[in-house]
Structures are given as C-alpha cells and as structure tokens.
Design a protein around this motif. Structure first.
Motif, short mmCIF file in Angstrom:
data_model
loop_
_atom_site.label_atom_id
_atom_site.label_comp_id
_atom_site.label_asym_id
_atom_site.label_seq_id
_atom_site.Cartn_x
_atom_site.Cartn_y
_atom_site.Cartn_z
N VAL A 174 4.10 4.77 2.30
CA VAL A 174 3.47 6.08 2.05
C VAL A 174 2.42 6.37 3.12
N GLU A 175 1.63 5.36 3.41
CA GLU A 175 0.53 5.55 4.35
C GLU A 175 1.03 5.94 5.75
N ASN A 184 3.01 9.36 5.98
CA ASN A 184 2.06 10.47 5.90
C ASN A 184 1.34 10.65 7.25
N ARG A 216 -3.19 9.67 -0.40
CA ARG A 216 -4.00 8.48 -0.71
C ARG A 216 -3.92 8.11 -2.19
N ASP A 222 -0.51 6.18 -2.85
CA ASP A 222 -0.05 5.18 -1.87
C ASP A 222 -0.09 3.75 -2.42
N TYR A 276 8.83 2.92 -2.58
CA TYR A 276 8.45 4.07 -1.75
C TYR A 276 9.29 5.33 -2.05
#
Lengths: 76, 621
Positions: free
Chosen positions: B246-247, B250, B269, B272, B309
């Motif tokens: 995710v981090e 993004n 955030r 995540d 994810y």
C-alpha cells in the motif's frame, strides 16, 4: 541535512521510517544507505527517489535533498 | 504406473450420472504440461469445447502439480480452472490449501468434475473411496461455516474446498474458498461449481507420493527454507506481508483510488501495513510455507478478516474507504460469501462512479461504507436490480449502462491492484494475461519503475518518463514464463522468489529430485510458452475466431484520462505507442498481428493437434 524516508523492509532494518543525516558535500545514494541499512546490498529490486524523482543508487545527493527508498514488494 | 512425482491419475466425477472413475493420463502429457495450470489447460482444450460455462458440460478442474503434498518451499498450492462464465474464455486461479496436500496423498494429480447434480452435493474423497454426499443441509451457508461443519463430520485432518452463497447464486466472479481466507478462480470458478450444485470437496489422503530422490528433495528443501528465513526482507515480510505494498503503490501513483480515477489516496496511511499491524490478531499460512502472509485482523464488527494488499486496495482506496476496520468487513463478507475481492471491489466502484455521474439513480457513492456493505450482500444473494447487475461484473455493466470509458477490465476480468496511467509495461501485462486483467503472471511494475530512464549527468534532475521500449515486451514475457508458467505448473507460490529473493535455481533442481526428469531452463520456458499458446488458442476457439488485438488492450480510462493528482498529474498512456508495444510482444511470442499463435509457433511448441481445430474457426498464418 538530507532527509531520508525509508519504506518497507528498509525501515525495519534501519529501525526508523525517517532519518536526517548531515553530509559534507556530495555523497552517492548507495554509499549513504549502506551505512544506515544493514544488508542493504542484498536487496536487488528497490526504488530510489530524490526530491520525488526516480534515480539510481549511483546518483549523488547533497545536503538539502530529500531521499525516499523502498524495496519493492508485490501485492500478492 | 512407473512415473515418479506424478501419479498419472485424474479423478473423474460426473454429477449428472453419479459416476466416479479414474483416468490415467500419459507420461508425455505430464512431462509436457508439468501440472497445475498446464494440466488444466490441456484438459479444457480437449474437453470443454464451445460449452456454456454454467452448463453441465463445462468441466471444473482442480489441478495439483509435482510440488504439492511434498515439503517444497511454499508448495501448498492448487489450481482451479474452467471455462469462465465471466469472460467466456479460459479461467483459472490458485489457492493455498490442505486440499492439495490431501489430493496428492489420495493418489491423484487432479479432479475433473462434469455434469450437474439434481440436489446440492459434496464430494468426499478418502484415498480410493469416493462418495457423492448430500449437501442440502449446507446449501446457503457461508464458506466459513461450511468448512467448520464438514470438519465436524470428517475430522480436522482433511482438506476442504467450498463455495458460499455467491457461487450458489452464480455470481460471475464467485470463487472457490478454503481455510477461511484462501480463494481461487477469480473468473467465476465458484459459479461453475455452483452451477453443478457442488457445495464442497473434502479430501483425505494417506498414501505416500512416489518421489525420485527423497534424500535430495529433503536436502534441497531444507536449504531453501533456511534461505527464506535468513533473507534480509524476511522479518519485515513477517510483519506486513503483501500489505506493505500500500505504501509504495501510493507513493508511485499506482494505488487504485476511486475506481482507478487516481493513483494515490489521501487516507492511504490509515489502510496501510502499519495500521494493519496494530490490528493484527493472528497470522495464517498455506501448507508447507514458512513465510505466511495471511494477516488476520478484527474488523469493525468484531469478526476475523484475513487481509492482503489486493483486498485492501480494491475494497479500500478504490471505493474511497479510508478505515481499515470497515474495509476488513467487506473483505470478510467477500471471503465468507465466496466472492473475489478484486472483482467485487471493482464492480462496486463501477456502480459508485455511475451513481456519482447520475447514470444510476440509487446506490452507494465513494466513501459510503454502509451502502457498499449492503451492495456486497445484495450481489452475493443477487438481491434487487442493482445487486443482480453488479453480480454480472464490470464488462456486462458497461454494456448495459454504456459506461465503457470507466469500465476497468480486460477481456471481462476486472483489473487488480495496480493503476497504470503511467506504466505501459504493467498495462501490457494486464492486457496479455491468460485470464484477463490479473497481476499474477507478469508483475512488471517494480522493474518498470526501477529501470525508468534516467538521463543527463545529474540523474536526480530528470523526470520519470513513460516509455514503450521493446525491452518492456520482452520483460513481460520473461515474467509470464516464470510466474504464469513455471510457478503455476509446479504448482507453487511465487512469493519466496518475488518477495524474499529465493534463488530460482532451486526450482528445476527440486522438480528433478521429485520427478527424476531433468528440465533445463529452455525446457521450462518452452513448457510455459506451450501453455500460453494453448490458452490463447482456447480463447480464440471459444470466441469462434472472432478475435483481434483489441482484446489485449487495457481499459480505455488509461488512454483517455490522466492521473488526477501527484507528480505525474495529467499523464496517461498513449494508445498508438501501446499498440506498437503489443506488436513487439506478438513478434517475440510468434503470434500474428491479431494475437493468434502462428502455425510454425504451434508446431515448434509441440501443439500440432491444436492447428486443425483452430483452423475450423480462423485462418492461421
């Protein structure tokens, strides 16, 4: 100060998600990160960004730069 | 049977006639197609011709490979395949499950189910004894309860595969589930199972799988398991698994956000991997895996939900939902009802965008958890007009509503968790994947970002540029050979290699220790190319020759809109340049300009028998 944002396993290994490091003059990204992240060279795929733009490990950073580095994981 | 590593036996089940028998298949087929996806493609090519995907004549294949049931690194996978009711072409998916261990220990490499039972049934397989039992008491139950109930009857030491209400109600992206969180068959394999009135398959195997060199297998596996544990990425993987993605997606404008209209999410955030860590209550894994990735959290309703994810990207940011405990509710509903989380997320997002644009009158809008949850349940039970519509998938919705410009699918399969406005290689990977827009076969985006052209003396002053170099087509094929070919045939999880860098050299060595057959990398690549060509031939035949290169195009949105925010705001793919990249892909594969394998390619790959059948529907070059 170089501001370094570490993601994923790099944050885990360095023990921090953000670091600020003082350097004199210029320094190669790989050299800098090797000092901060144990086993850094064992990661083959990584994304490096300097001031928000992609770069390679041999690019040089100087004191006002912002560095982001992430080993890449797939989503499954 | 003299083969090692393979049983050479397929369990056949005809539910219309209540018949069960064992089919032996030739050693040559085992060697050529290895197992898993390879075996499934061979079976479907030969047997599921011009069938109605939800008709009794479709064949539902549960295929294992030589790695399964043996101590191999993350080798607890199984492929579930059939002609897809969602796409009309070849469909498959893999899951980690004790069912694959027990299937192999019961003495089979695969199960093929055909026909349709009059009333709900389940299969109970205990080595050579196979029973077709009543599942009337289970019909209507979620997959979690179904598995628990079946384990009460047959004991805990069994493998269970089941469908939930979504599969029973023929939701086009219903999946087959196992172990409360493992899913297979995004393109509707659960609906195929439901159409046969087959609620579950329970397997108990007690035989010893014949192995060519047991000592070598033990030695190699031990070494590989240790290499995984000692990898520098392992400790962090153990913390977050795929949720770590995710981090970085993004950060790189690749996180699907509000129906793929953007690549970064303002609440990333809060959905995540770090947020997940704070909610985690346990970790689950597949058989024979020492890097388990199933992170279980408690959701907003106090229930367990296993996240990865893809779930979070498609049911979170893609729906504009920024609370992970709410996203976890949707994920748990999808798993329990037996729906693919990716296709469900993209289908709900399509509805949300249509509502926001005034094309649909009622329904959820982005960020509306309560209505998204209602719709998810309406889809599973096919309740109401909207539930029924969204249960058909994005392509069908777009055809009905005229919403093609924001229909996020390829060949009818919804796009998984990577937004590709600025990533042509990843778009090509989606375009040319064997089942539609899925990432499992060529997850090329990391390479694409990592090797972005850097010009000039001071690399840091140069922008990332979208490029369409021929190496991108070659890289997609290289990854398809490994991920969509090798791993899907073995059948093993690719994550030890992808995520913690386990050397690929282990795989041919392990395969040789198990089967006694020495495969060079050229042999393995040829096997992968064979499977890709056969699957492409399958699509062309099932589409009755009505095939052209547009089938391999990514969703229109990536050509006609740009990213809404971030450093690459306004940028998007160029259709003409994508088309040229596609030509390069075809050239390297030995396929013609329509994307159909040429005669000489089929011959070279040992697929001569495919030629006359394809020539019935189209002219081959």
């Amino acid at each position: 100060m170089v501001r370094i944002k570490l993601m994923g396993a790099f944050a885990h290994l360095a023990g921090a998600r953000e670091l600020e490091v003082k350097i004199d003059g210029k320094k190669k990204v790989d050299e800098l990160l090797r000092e901060l992240i144990p086993r850094y060279d064992e990661f083959k795929d990584k994304i490096i960004m300097i001031n928000g733009k992609p770069a390679r490990g041999d690019a040089e950073v100087e004191d006002t730069d912002e560095l982001k580095v992430m080993p890449v994981l797939s989503g499954g | 049977m003299t083969m090692k590593g393979w049983w050479g036996r397929i369990l056949r089940v005809d539910l219309t006639n209540n018949k069960v028998w064992v089919q032996e298949y030739p050693e040559e087929v085992a060697k050529k197609f290895i197992g898993g996806r390879g075996l499934a493609a061979w079976i479907l090519w030969n047997e599921a011709k011009n069938v109605d995907p939800l008709g009794p004549e479709n064949k539902l294949v549960f295929a294992s490979g030589p790695f399964n049931g043996l101590p191999t690194p993350s080798g607890g996978k199984m492929v579930v395949a059939a002609k897809s009711p969602l796409t009309g072409g070849y469909g498959d998916g893999n899951l980690g499950t004790m069912a694959t261990v027990h299937l192999r220990k019961a003495g089979y490499d695969a199960i093929v189910v055909e026909g349709k039972a009059k009333k709900p049934v389940y299969l109970y397989i205990e080595d050579d004894n196979v029973s077709i039992l009543s599942a009337e008491g289970l019909w209507g139950k979620g997959t979690f309860e179904t598995e628990r109930e079946l384990k009460k009857i047959h004991g805990k030491n069994v493998g269970v595969l089941s469908i939930g209400p979504a599969g029973e109600n023929l939701v086009k992206y219903a999946v087959v589930m196992s172990q409360e969180g493992r899913a297979a068959g995004r393109p509707g394999m659960g609906a195929v199972m439901g159409s046969k009135k087959l609620k579950a398959v329970v397997i108990k195997g007690t035989k010893e799988i014949p192995v060519a060199d047991k000592e070598k297998l033990r030695e190699l596996s031990q070494e590989a398991y240790n290499a995984i544990l000692n990898s520098p990425g392992y400790p962090f993987w153990h913390r977050q698994g795929t949720m770590a993605a995710v981090e970085w997606t993004n950060e790189n404008s690749a996180l699907p956000t509000r129906n793929f209209s953007d690549g970064s999410f303002e609440f990333a955030r809060s959905i995540d991997g770090y947020t997940m860590e704070g909610m985690k209550v346990k970790q689950r894994g597949c058989p024979y895996c020492n890097m388990p990735c199933g992170n279980v959290v408690l959701d907003a309703e106090g229930q367990e939900s296993e996240l990865d994810y893809e779930n979070v990207a498609l049911l979170g940011s893609n729906l504009g939902l920024g609370k992970l405990n709410e996203v976890s509710v949707l994920n748990r509903i999808a798993d329990d009802m037996g729906m693919d989380t990716i296709s469900l997320g993209v289908s709900i997002a399509h509805v949300m965008e249509a509502v926001e644009k005034g094309i649909l009158k009622d329904g959820p809008t982005f960020g509306d958890f309560k209505k998204a949850k209602e719709l998810a349940l309406d889809i599973a039970y096919r309740r109401g007009e909207l539930g029924n519509l969204a249960a058909e998938g994005v392509k069908a919705m777009a055809e009905k509503l005229g919403t093609h410009d924001f229909a996020m699918h390829v060949k009818g399969l919804e796009v998984s968790g990577y937004n590709c406005f600025i990533y042509p290689a990843m778009a090509l990977a989606y375009g040319t994947s064997s089942i539609g827009a899925h990432h499992k076969e060529a997850w090329v985006i990391a390479w694409e970002i990592g090797t972005a052209p850097i010009e000039g003396e001071k690399a840091k002053k140069v922008e990332y540029k979208i490029t369409y170099t021929p190496e991108k087509a070659a890289k997609v094929i290289e990854l398809q050979r490994l991920r969509g070919g090798l791993f899907e045939m073995l059948t093993a999880c690719r994550l030890p290699w992808v995520e913690v860098g386990l050397s690929l050299d282990y795989y041919p060595k392990l395969l040789e220790a198990i089967t006694g057959v020495k495969y060079t990398w050229d042999d393995l690549y040829a096997a992968a190319d064979r499977v890709y060509a056969l699957i492409r031939a399958y699509w062309v035949r099932e589409y009755n020759g009505n095939w052209d290169r547009k089938m391999d195009y990514p969703p229109r949105r990536w050509f006609i809109e740009g990213l809404k925010s971030g450093p690459y705001k306004g940028q998007h793919l160029d259709e003409k340049k994508y088309d040229e990249l596609l030509s390069e892909y075809y050239r390297l594969r030995g396929w013609d300009e329509r994307g159909i394998p040429k005669k000489e390619t089929l011959q070279k790959l040992g697929l001569e028998e495919v030629i006359p059948e394809l020539e019935k529907v189209t002219k081959l070059e």
